[in-house]
Design a protein around this motif. Sequence first.
Motif, short mmCIF file in Angstrom:
data_model
loop_
_atom_site.label_atom_id
_atom_site.label_comp_id
_atom_site.label_asym_id
_atom_site.label_seq_id
_atom_site.Cartn_x
_atom_site.Cartn_y
_atom_site.Cartn_z
N MET A 1 0.84 -1.18 0.00
CA MET A 1 0.00 0.00 0.00
C MET A 1 0.89 1.24 0.00
O MET A 1 1.86 1.31 0.73
CB MET A 1 -0.89 -0.02 1.24
N LEU A 2 0.54 2.24 -0.81
CA LEU A 2 1.29 3.47 -0.87
C LEU A 2 1.02 4.31 0.36
O LEU A 2 -0.02 4.22 0.98
CB LEU A 2 0.91 4.26 -2.12
N LYS A 3 1.98 5.17 0.69
CA LYS A 3 1.85 5.96 1.90
C LYS A 3 2.30 7.38 1.61
O LYS A 3 3.36 7.59 1.02
CB LYS A 3 2.71 5.33 2.99
N LEU A 4 1.52 8.36 2.00
CA LEU A 4 1.92 9.76 1.87
C LEU A 4 2.86 10.10 3.02
O LEU A 4 2.42 10.41 4.11
CB LEU A 4 0.70 10.68 1.93
N THR A 124 -7.40 -6.21 -8.56
CA THR A 124 -6.05 -6.26 -8.01
C THR A 124 -6.04 -7.23 -6.82
O THR A 124 -7.10 -7.66 -6.35
CB THR A 124 -5.56 -4.88 -7.54
N TYR A 125 -4.87 -7.51 -6.34
CA TYR A 125 -4.74 -8.40 -5.19
C TYR A 125 -5.50 -7.85 -3.98
O TYR A 125 -6.18 -8.58 -3.28
CB TYR A 125 -3.26 -8.59 -4.86
N ILE A 133 -8.10 4.48 -11.77
CA ILE A 133 -6.79 5.12 -11.65
C ILE A 133 -6.75 6.39 -12.49
O ILE A 133 -7.24 6.40 -13.62
CB ILE A 133 -5.66 4.17 -12.12
N LYS A 134 -6.15 7.45 -11.95
CA LYS A 134 -5.88 8.67 -12.69
C LYS A 134 -4.41 9.02 -12.47
O LYS A 134 -3.87 8.78 -11.39
CB LYS A 134 -6.75 9.83 -12.21
N VAL A 135 -3.79 9.58 -13.49
CA VAL A 135 -2.37 9.93 -13.41
C VAL A 135 -2.20 11.39 -13.80
O VAL A 135 -2.78 11.86 -14.78
CB VAL A 135 -1.53 9.04 -14.35
N ALA A 136 -1.41 12.11 -13.01
CA ALA A 136 -1.08 13.50 -13.30
C ALA A 136 0.43 13.62 -13.46
O ALA A 136 1.20 12.98 -12.73
CB ALA A 136 -1.56 14.40 -12.17
#
Length: 147
Positions: A1-4, A124-125, A133-136
């Motif tokens: 998991m991503l983390k800020l 996803t898993y 999903i969005k990408v900037a």
Amino acid sequence: MLKLSGVQREGVNLYSDIYDGKIWKTFPFNGSTFFTLETVTTHLDLLFNLDWFQPFTYSQHSTGAIYASVCNLPRSERNKPENTIYLGFLSGPKEVELERINHYLAPIVDELLDLWKGWRVPKTYQCSDGLDIKVALIVRSSDIPAT
């Protein structure tokens, strides 16, 4: 998991990563917030790079690499080869002239525009229902000739 990771440093007047900057906190500048704890795994920020290197020891051959890193990843992870997105190579033998570079970048820009509009990952898993999903692309990095 991503983390800020910037969230842990909130309130500290220290700019040591993209999370600490104004762009990360205010993008897309229309009053909404693109990067939040809730969207950290679905709203991705790319760092776009264009750099030239000499692949051969005893040659003047210059090759360009166009690649992106996902800034949502921790700094220790984002530039590892397995986390780098290779977008294109400029084969040389010399650096591409300024008036020709757009021919290489145009298809990449078209793909980035599609990613900004978003796409659905069916499964996803961790998310059996899938993810939107969005990408900037909010940061770019290059050497002086590439700029």
